[in-house]
Design a protein around this motif. Structure first.
Motif, mmCIF file in Angstrom:
data_model
loop_
_atom_site.group_PDB
_atom_site.id
_atom_site.type_symbol
_atom_site.label_atom_id
_atom_site.label_comp_id
_atom_site.label_asym_id
_atom_site.label_seq_id
_atom_site.Cartn_x
_atom_site.Cartn_y
_atom_site.Cartn_z
ATOM 1 N N THR A 202 -5.586 12.658 2.028
ATOM 2 C CA THR A 202 -3.773 11.966 1.946
ATOM 3 C C THR A 202 -2.887 11.589 3.347
ATOM 4 O O THR A 202 -2.801 11.596 4.156
ATOM 5 C CB THR A 202 -3.640 10.825 1.141
ATOM 6 N N THR A 203 -3.137 14.162 3.466
ATOM 7 C CA THR A 203 -1.979 14.493 3.936
ATOM 8 C C THR A 203 -0.165 13.434 3.480
ATOM 9 O O THR A 203 -0.375 13.184 4.241
ATOM 10 C CB THR A 203 -1.820 14.517 5.341
ATOM 11 N N GLN A 204 -0.549 13.808 2.226
ATOM 12 C CA GLN A 204 0.506 13.353 1.008
ATOM 13 C C GLN A 204 0.633 11.587 1.603
ATOM 14 O O GLN A 204 2.001 11.472 1.837
ATOM 15 C CB GLN A 204 1.722 14.460 1.389
ATOM 16 N N GLY A 205 -0.413 11.010 1.891
ATOM 17 C CA GLY A 205 -0.009 9.559 1.649
ATOM 18 C C GLY A 205 0.196 9.438 3.613
ATOM 19 O O GLY A 205 0.143 8.150 3.778
ATOM 20 N N THR A 206 -0.122 10.192 4.287
ATOM 21 C CA THR A 206 0.506 10.134 5.585
ATOM 22 C C THR A 206 -0.514 9.281 6.242
ATOM 23 O O THR A 206 -0.688 8.828 7.342
ATOM 24 C CB THR A 206 1.247 11.192 6.111
ATOM 25 N N THR A 207 -1.936 10.021 6.452
ATOM 26 C CA THR A 207 -3.159 9.873 7.104
ATOM 27 C C THR A 207 -3.811 8.929 6.386
ATOM 28 O O THR A 207 -5.300 8.993 7.771
ATOM 29 C CB THR A 207 -3.675 11.374 7.628
ATOM 30 N N VAL A 208 -4.217 7.656 6.117
ATOM 31 C CA VAL A 208 -5.016 7.367 5.674
ATOM 32 C C VAL A 208 -5.994 6.122 6.670
ATOM 33 O O VAL A 208 -7.281 6.679 6.524
ATOM 34 C CB VAL A 208 -4.649 6.474 4.022
ATOM 35 N N ARG A 209 -5.193 5.300 7.301
ATOM 36 C CA ARG A 209 -6.007 4.802 8.262
ATOM 37 C C ARG A 209 -6.108 5.874 9.463
ATOM 38 O O ARG A 209 -7.478 5.198 10.119
ATOM 39 C CB ARG A 209 -4.967 4.134 9.185
ATOM 40 N N GLN A 210 -5.979 7.186 9.306
ATOM 41 C CA GLN A 210 -6.927 7.846 10.527
ATOM 42 C C GLN A 210 -7.961 8.535 10.248
ATOM 43 O O GLN A 210 -9.375 9.165 11.073
ATOM 44 C CB GLN A 210 -6.174 8.761 10.731
ATOM 45 N N TRP A 211 -8.350 8.184 8.430
ATOM 46 C CA TRP A 211 -9.596 8.133 8.051
ATOM 47 C C TRP A 211 -11.285 7.137 8.601
ATOM 48 O O TRP A 211 -11.832 7.475 8.582
ATOM 49 C CB TRP A 211 -9.916 8.721 7.011
ATOM 50 N N LEU A 212 -10.472 6.145 9.439
ATOM 51 C CA LEU A 212 -11.481 4.831 9.478
ATOM 52 C C LEU A 212 -12.833 5.146 10.527
ATOM 53 O O LEU A 212 -13.741 4.956 9.920
ATOM 54 C CB LEU A 212 -10.341 3.753 9.703
ATOM 55 N N GLU A 244 -3.752 2.458 -1.637
ATOM 56 C CA GLU A 244 -4.435 2.223 0.114
ATOM 57 C C GLU A 244 -5.915 3.322 0.185
ATOM 58 O O GLU A 244 -6.329 2.200 0.508
ATOM 59 C CB GLU A 244 -3.595 3.008 1.245
ATOM 60 N N ALA A 245 -5.805 3.912 0.121
ATOM 61 C CA ALA A 245 -7.402 4.891 -0.033
ATOM 62 C C ALA A 245 -8.636 3.544 -0.714
ATOM 63 O O ALA A 245 -9.287 3.811 -0.220
ATOM 64 C CB ALA A 245 -7.665 6.301 -0.624
ATOM 65 N N ALA A 246 -8.481 3.611 -1.663
ATOM 66 C CA ALA A 246 -9.105 3.108 -2.507
ATOM 67 C C ALA A 246 -9.279 1.270 -1.929
ATOM 68 O O ALA A 246 -10.928 1.120 -1.880
ATOM 69 C CB ALA A 246 -9.129 3.243 -3.905
ATOM 70 N N GLN A 247 -8.332 0.746 -1.540
ATOM 71 C CA GLN A 247 -8.857 -0.273 -0.557
ATOM 72 C C GLN A 247 -9.383 0.049 0.369
ATOM 73 O O GLN A 247 -10.454 -0.782 1.139
ATOM 74 C CB GLN A 247 -7.887 -1.298 -0.226
ATOM 75 N N MET A 248 -9.409 0.989 0.778
ATOM 76 C CA MET A 248 -10.075 1.217 2.253
ATOM 77 C C MET A 248 -11.800 1.273 2.337
ATOM 78 O O MET A 248 -12.480 1.173 2.714
ATOM 79 C CB MET A 248 -9.866 2.259 3.473
ATOM 80 N N LEU A 249 -11.745 2.046 1.328
ATOM 81 C CA LEU A 249 -13.118 2.508 0.944
ATOM 82 C C LEU A 249 -13.831 1.449 0.249
ATOM 83 O O LEU A 249 -15.059 1.470 0.958
ATOM 84 C CB LEU A 249 -12.830 3.589 -0.607
#
Ligand code: ZN
Ligand code: ZN
Length: 271
Positions: A202-212, A244-249
């Protein structure tokens, strides 16, 4: 019961670019509801200037730090021993010889530097002074080639922050990994086939959406082994972005996140 969202990418002062104490990280994990963290200090084989670094890592300091706190904290936050290997393909044999001890649970395979062919300097350093999108794309090409080499030798449990170079180049370049999608697919297939995994960093919480895009593709290809990591270099970022990451997963159809014991994945349902 909430999902078991362990933080499998954390740094302390034993990494040159962090001042955190393990005790501070554990307190932060406890406050953030993170049940387990893995210490993944840097062991880079190249520095930011492209100079070679020791091909031997002395785990004593890591093990001492772990042993001093693990039992006291066992009922609040489980703490595990890992390592973040940077550019290990510089000397795969030497690295592998250092990884053979029972307390080691987890190895992240990262690429922080361009290849020695391009001078070996840090991607972070390279990107800061890069004003030419063509040169940026040459770095991405080199990065993909290094990742192909890394999955070939397999000195890791999960591939670290696959989208790493995109963090640092100018957003004006609008860089993506799309031009290398076929080769990236093959890298992911090899990871899956060899029973290894990737991390959502997550880069300290900043990049979650970039992983989509990448996580969509990994799931389509059958990927299931995935760890979550904040890459916290400061205590306040332990577990950052995990909800946010868990929701996306979940949205992408992932059923599990993993922790590791002695280099073997353990699966935890995401609810
Ligand atoms: Zn890293
Ligand atoms: Zn890291």
């Amino acid at each position: 019961m909430p999902s078991y969202l362990a933080d499998y990418h954390t740094h302390t002062h034993l990494s040159g670019d962090s001042k955190s104490q393990l005790l501070e990280n554990l307190n932060a994990a406890c406050q953030a509801g993170i049940p387990e963290l893995c210490m993944t200090e840097h062991w880079n084989l190249l520095n930011q200037r492209g100079e070679r670094l020791p091909t031997h890592y002395d785990f004593d300091a890591v093990l001492n730090q772990w042993a001093a706190l693990k039992d006291d904290w066992a009922h609040r936050v489980e703490v595990r021993v890992g390592i973040e290997l940077g550019n290990s393909t510089v000397d795969t044999a030497a690295v592998q010889a250092c990884l053979n001890f029972p307390e080691l649970d987890f190895v992240i395979g990262s690429l922080h530097s361009v290849s020695l062919d391009l001078g070996g300097i840090g991607i972070f350093t390279y990107a800061k002074s890069c004003t030419d999108p063509q040169r940026a794309n040459a770095v991405l090409e080199d990065y993909i080639r290094q990742m192909e080499e890394l999955v070939e030798v397999g000195t890791f449990d999960v591939l670290g922050h696959i989208i790493y170079p995109l963090r640092y180049f100018s957003p004006d370049f609008h860089l993506t990994l799309d031009p290398w999608q076929d080769r990236l697919d093959e890298i992911l297939r090899r990871v899956i086939h060899s029973g290894k995994g990737i991390e959502l960093n997550t880069t300290q919480g900043t990049t979650v959406r970039q992983w989509l895009p990448l996580l969509t593709r990994y799931r389509e290809l059958g990927g299931e082994i995935l760890t979550l990591g904040s890459d916290a270099h400061r205590p306040q970022f332990i577990g950052a972005g995990f909800q946010e990451a868990a929701q996306m997963l979940q949205h992408l159809g992932y059923r599990y996140v993993c922790t590791y014991r002695q280099r073997k994945p353990q699966f935890h349902s995401i609810r």
